[in-house]
Design a protein around this motif. Structure first.
Motif, PDB file in Angstrom:
ATOM      1  N   UNK A  56       0.828  -1.205   0.000  1.00  0.00           N
ATOM      2  CA  UNK A  56       0.000   0.000   0.000  1.00  0.00           C
ATOM      3  C   UNK A  56       0.865   1.258   0.000  1.00  0.00           C
ATOM      4  N   UNK A  57       1.979   1.225   0.736  1.00  0.00           N
ATOM      5  CA  UNK A  57       2.871   2.382   0.751  1.00  0.00           C
ATOM      6  C   UNK A  57       3.501   2.609  -0.617  1.00  0.00           C
ATOM      7  N   UNK A  58       3.919   1.540  -1.273  1.00  0.00           N
ATOM      8  CA  UNK A  58       4.511   1.688  -2.610  1.00  0.00           C
ATOM      9  C   UNK A  58       3.500   2.228  -3.618  1.00  0.00           C
ATOM     10  N   UNK A  59       2.297   1.681  -3.589  1.00  0.00           N
ATOM     11  CA  UNK A  59       1.260   2.148  -4.515  1.00  0.00           C
ATOM     12  C   UNK A  59       0.911   3.600  -4.217  1.00  0.00           C
ATOM     13  N   UNK A  60       0.802   3.940  -2.950  1.00  0.00           N
ATOM     14  CA  UNK A  60       0.491   5.322  -2.580  1.00  0.00           C
ATOM     15  C   UNK A  60       1.598   6.280  -2.967  1.00  0.00           C
ATOM     16  N   UNK A  61       2.835   5.865  -2.768  1.00  0.00           N
ATOM     17  CA  UNK A  61       3.966   6.718  -3.136  1.00  0.00           C
ATOM     18  C   UNK A  61       3.994   6.948  -4.647  1.00  0.00           C
ATOM     19  N   UNK A  62       3.827   5.878  -5.414  1.00  0.00           N
ATOM     20  CA  UNK A  62       3.833   6.014  -6.880  1.00  0.00           C
ATOM     21  C   UNK A  62       2.647   6.847  -7.345  1.00  0.00           C
ATOM     22  N   UNK A  63       1.492   6.619  -6.752  1.00  0.00           N
ATOM     23  CA  UNK A  63       0.297   7.380  -7.151  1.00  0.00           C
ATOM     24  C   UNK A  63       0.413   8.840  -6.801  1.00  0.00           C
ATOM     25  N   UNK A  64       0.960   9.160  -5.618  1.00  0.00           N
ATOM     26  CA  UNK A  64       1.090  10.566  -5.240  1.00  0.00           C
ATOM     27  C   UNK A  64       2.110  11.269  -6.129  1.00  0.00           C
ATOM     28  N   UNK A  65       3.156  10.557  -6.526  1.00  0.00           N
ATOM     29  CA  UNK A  65       4.128  11.166  -7.439  1.00  0.00           C
ATOM     30  C   UNK A  65       3.517  11.482  -8.794  1.00  0.00           C
ATOM     31  N   UNK A  66       2.696  10.580  -9.293  1.00  0.00           N
ATOM     32  CA  UNK A  66       2.037  10.809 -10.577  1.00  0.00           C
ATOM     33  C   UNK A  66       1.054  11.958 -10.482  1.00  0.00           C
ATOM     34  N   UNK A  67       0.271  11.972  -9.416  1.00  0.00           N
ATOM     35  CA  UNK A  67      -0.715  13.046  -9.251  1.00  0.00           C
ATOM     36  C   UNK A  67      -0.026  14.389  -9.067  1.00  0.00           C
ATOM     37  N   UNK A  68       1.036  14.416  -8.274  1.00  0.00           N
ATOM     38  CA  UNK A  68       1.744  15.671  -8.040  1.00  0.00           C
ATOM     39  C   UNK A  68       2.416  16.175  -9.302  1.00  0.00           C
ATOM     40  N   UNK A  69       2.983  15.290 -10.097  1.00  0.00           N
ATOM     41  CA  UNK A  69       3.647  15.748 -11.319  1.00  0.00           C
ATOM     42  C   UNK A  69       2.629  16.277 -12.323  1.00  0.00           C
ATOM     43  N   UNK A  70       1.448  15.701 -12.356  1.00  0.00           N
ATOM     44  CA  UNK A  70       0.411  16.210 -13.259  1.00  0.00           C
ATOM     45  C   UNK A  70      -0.182  17.513 -12.733  1.00  0.00           C
ATOM     46  N   UNK A  71      -0.339  17.643 -11.427  1.00  0.00           N
ATOM     47  CA  UNK A  71      -0.964  18.831 -10.850  1.00  0.00           C
ATOM     48  C   UNK A  71      -0.050  20.048 -10.930  1.00  0.00           C
ATOM     49  N   UNK A  72       1.245  19.849 -10.749  1.00  0.00           N
ATOM     50  CA  UNK A  72       2.173  20.975 -10.709  1.00  0.00           C
ATOM     51  C   UNK A  72       2.983  21.130 -11.992  1.00  0.00           C
TER      52      UNK A  72
END
Length: 95
Positions: A56-72
């Motif tokens: 869950x931590x790996x999936x969350x880390x990868x997902x937050x990185x993708x979301x953050x790179x798209x948002x910013x």
């Protein structure tokens, strides 16, 4: 196993033999050294919880990185120096 009655008779003869005191004590020591089922299950569940949390931590880390790179992400031009030759704007810039 051709004759089930012979097999059952042999099994009954082997298990009906009385155990010596030392054999019973050795068996009790062996059973006492084994982990009880509750601790075995708790260790297994603990390992399963740790593996699930790590995934869950790996999936969350990868997902937050993708979301953050798209948002910013900064807006950027579709071409750097000149438009593509097949673009209608390429004809205007070429003149």
């Amino acid at each position: 196993m051709d004759d089930i009655d012979a097999w059952l008779g042999t099994a009954a003869a082997r298990t009906a033999a009385p155990l010596s005191t030392s054999a019973v004590e050795a068996l009790d020591r062996r059973i006492g050294s084994e982990a009880d089922p509750a601790s075995f299950v708790s260790r297994r569940d603990g390992r399963r919880a740790m593996v699930t949390a790590a995934i869950a931590a790996l999936v969350g880390f990868a997902g937050s990185g993708t979301i953050a790179s798209e948002a910013f992400a900064q807006p950027r031009a579709t071409w750097v120096a000149a438009p593509s030759p097949s673009s209608p704007f390429g004809l205007l810039v070429g003149r």
